[in-house]
Scaffold this motif. Sequence first.
Motif, PDB file in Angstrom:
ATOM      1  N   LEU A  80       0.865  -1.179   0.000  1.00  0.00           N
ATOM      2  CA  LEU A  80       0.000   0.000   0.000  1.00  0.00           C
ATOM      3  C   LEU A  80       0.906   1.235   0.000  1.00  0.00           C
ATOM      4  CD1 LEU A  80      -2.742   1.439   0.327  1.00  0.00           C
ATOM      5  CD2 LEU A  80      -2.428   1.230   2.810  1.00  0.00           C
ATOM      6  N   LYS A  81       0.865   1.995  -1.058  1.00  0.00           N
ATOM      7  CA  LYS A  81       1.812   3.100  -1.202  1.00  0.00           C
ATOM      8  C   LYS A  81       1.199   4.463  -0.947  1.00  0.00           C
ATOM      9  CE  LYS A  81       5.549   4.748  -4.163  1.00  0.00           C
ATOM     10  NZ  LYS A  81       6.310   4.524  -5.418  1.00  0.00           N
ATOM     11  N   TRP A  82      -0.066   4.666  -1.342  1.00  0.00           N
ATOM     12  CA  TRP A  82      -0.676   5.983  -1.192  1.00  0.00           C
ATOM     13  C   TRP A  82      -2.120   5.851  -0.730  1.00  0.00           C
ATOM     14  CZ3 TRP A  82       2.880   9.481  -1.239  1.00  0.00           C
ATOM     15  CH2 TRP A  82       3.966   9.399  -2.109  1.00  0.00           C
ATOM     16  N   ASP A  83      -2.572   6.841  -0.001  1.00  0.00           N
ATOM     17  CA  ASP A  83      -3.969   6.961   0.411  1.00  0.00           C
ATOM     18  C   ASP A  83      -4.406   8.381   0.070  1.00  0.00           C
ATOM     19  OD1 ASP A  83      -6.407   7.295   1.692  1.00  0.00           O
ATOM     20  OD2 ASP A  83      -5.827   6.192   3.483  1.00  0.00           O
ATOM     21  N   THR A  84      -5.313   8.518  -0.893  1.00  0.00           N
ATOM     22  CA  THR A  84      -5.711   9.854  -1.343  1.00  0.00           C
ATOM     23  C   THR A  84      -6.408  10.648  -0.248  1.00  0.00           C
ATOM     24  OG1 THR A  84      -7.687   8.819  -2.326  1.00  0.00           O
ATOM     25  CG2 THR A  84      -5.845   9.289  -3.796  1.00  0.00           C
ATOM     26  N   LEU A  85      -7.090   9.971   0.660  1.00  0.00           N
ATOM     27  CA  LEU A  85      -7.727  10.694   1.772  1.00  0.00           C
ATOM     28  C   LEU A  85      -6.673  11.333   2.668  1.00  0.00           C
ATOM     29  CD1 LEU A  85     -10.763   9.618   3.858  1.00  0.00           C
ATOM     30  CD2 LEU A  85      -8.692  10.335   5.023  1.00  0.00           C
ATOM     31  N   ILE A  86      -5.636  10.573   3.011  1.00  0.00           N
ATOM     32  CA  ILE A  86      -4.572  11.099   3.868  1.00  0.00           C
ATOM     33  C   ILE A  86      -3.826  12.220   3.161  1.00  0.00           C
ATOM     34  CG2 ILE A  86      -2.429  10.536   5.059  1.00  0.00           C
ATOM     35  CD1 ILE A  86      -4.861   9.351   6.386  1.00  0.00           C
ATOM     36  N   LEU A  87      -3.546  12.044   1.883  1.00  0.00           N
ATOM     37  CA  LEU A  87      -2.859  13.094   1.120  1.00  0.00           C
ATOM     38  C   LEU A  87      -3.674  14.377   1.119  1.00  0.00           C
ATOM     39  CD1 LEU A  87      -1.601  11.042  -1.963  1.00  0.00           C
ATOM     40  CD2 LEU A  87      -0.179  12.012  -0.161  1.00  0.00           C
ATOM     41  N   SER A  88      -4.966  14.247   0.892  1.00  0.00           N
ATOM     42  CA  SER A  88      -5.810  15.439   0.788  1.00  0.00           C
ATOM     43  C   SER A  88      -5.868  16.213   2.103  1.00  0.00           C
ATOM     44  CB  SER A  88      -7.224  15.054   0.343  1.00  0.00           C
ATOM     45  OG  SER A  88      -7.915  14.335   1.359  1.00  0.00           O
ATOM     46  N   ARG A  89      -5.807  15.508   3.214  1.00  0.00           N
ATOM     47  CA  ARG A  89      -5.852  16.177   4.514  1.00  0.00           C
ATOM     48  C   ARG A  89      -4.630  17.068   4.723  1.00  0.00           C
ATOM     49  NH1 ARG A  89      -9.696  14.711   8.066  1.00  0.00           N
ATOM     50  NH2 ARG A  89     -10.914  12.822   7.659  1.00  0.00           N
ATOM     51  N   ALA A  90      -3.519  16.689   4.129  1.00  0.00           N
ATOM     52  CA  ALA A  90      -2.311  17.502   4.273  1.00  0.00           C
ATOM     53  C   ALA A  90      -2.294  18.679   3.316  1.00  0.00           C
ATOM     54  CB  ALA A  90      -1.075  16.636   4.030  1.00  0.00           C
ATOM     55  N   ILE A  91      -3.134  18.630   2.298  1.00  0.00           N
ATOM     56  CA  ILE A  91      -3.113  19.655   1.256  1.00  0.00           C
ATOM     57  C   ILE A  91      -4.172  20.712   1.472  1.00  0.00           C
ATOM     58  CG2 ILE A  91      -3.486  20.053  -1.217  1.00  0.00           C
ATOM     59  CD1 ILE A  91      -2.329  17.228  -1.668  1.00  0.00           C
ATOM     60  N   CYS A  92      -5.371  20.264   1.838  1.00  0.00           N
ATOM     61  CA  CYS A  92      -6.499  21.196   1.856  1.00  0.00           C
ATOM     62  C   CYS A  92      -7.459  20.846   2.984  1.00  0.00           C
ATOM     63  CB  CYS A  92      -7.232  21.140   0.512  1.00  0.00           C
ATOM     64  SG  CYS A  92      -8.646  22.239   0.403  1.00  0.00           S
TER      65      CYS A  92
END
Length: 235
Positions: free
Chosen positions: A58-70
Motif C-alpha cells: 500500500l503506497k498511497w492513500d488519497t484521503l490522507i494526502l488530501s488532509r495535508a493539502i487542503c
Amino acid sequence: WVRGDEWLEVHALIGEILASPKAKVAQNASFDLRFLERQAGWDCVDAGTAFGWKVNNLKWDTLILSRAICQEVPHNLDALLAFFTDTPYYSGEVAAASSRKRHMEAVPDEVLWKYAGTDTDMVMRLLPVLLEQIREQGTEWLFEKIVTPTIRSCWEMEKRGLLVDQTLFDQMSDHYAQALAETEKELFELVGGKVNYEDYRSVQTLLFDKCKIPIPNERTDGADGCKACEESKGH
C-alpha cells in the motif's frame, strides 16, 4: 455475480492481485484493509464478505494526502474530485438506491458494478493531482516512508489488541469519573441548571451566552440560533 467454481477462481485472482508487490493506492485505506483482510475465523466476524485477502505494498492513500493539502473541503471522494478535478458527479444513482450509501446491499448489481469501477478509475485520476501538490510541499518522502506505512501498523495493532494494566485502568476510570462529576457540579452552579454537554446547542449557550468567551470570526451553520453569535455579526 459468480457462483461455485467461478467464484473460487475470481477470489483467487483478486487475492493474487492484492498480494502482488505492485504499488497500491486507496481512498481511506484504513477501511479498505479492514474489509479486504478480515477472515471468517476471527472473533466477532460473521460477515459473508470475510475474504481473508492480504494487501501488499500500500503506497498511497488519497484521503490522507488530501488532509495535508487542503482543509477547506470534506475528504470524501466526491468532494475531492469536485475540488481538484473536473469530474462530474456520478454517485447519484447509488446514493438514491442505498439511502445515501448507508445500505449498499440495496443497490442493483449493474449499478453497483459501474459505480465501483468508476470509483477505482477516479482514485487513479485524483492521485497524480494530489502527488503534484505534495511534491511542491517537499513532503513526498514523509508520506511514502512514514505516513502511509503507519496505516498498516495501526491496522496490525488493531488486530492484535493492546495490553492493558487493568488495575491502573480502573484507577484512572474512577479518577476521571470523579473529576467529571465535580465539573458537572460546577457547570450546574454556573448556569443554574444541568448542562447537556452532548448537545452542541447547550454547549454553545454555555460558552458564548453564559461564559462570554470571544466569538470566533468564522462560523458554521451550527451558529444559527446562537444569541451571542447573532448579536456579534455586525461587529
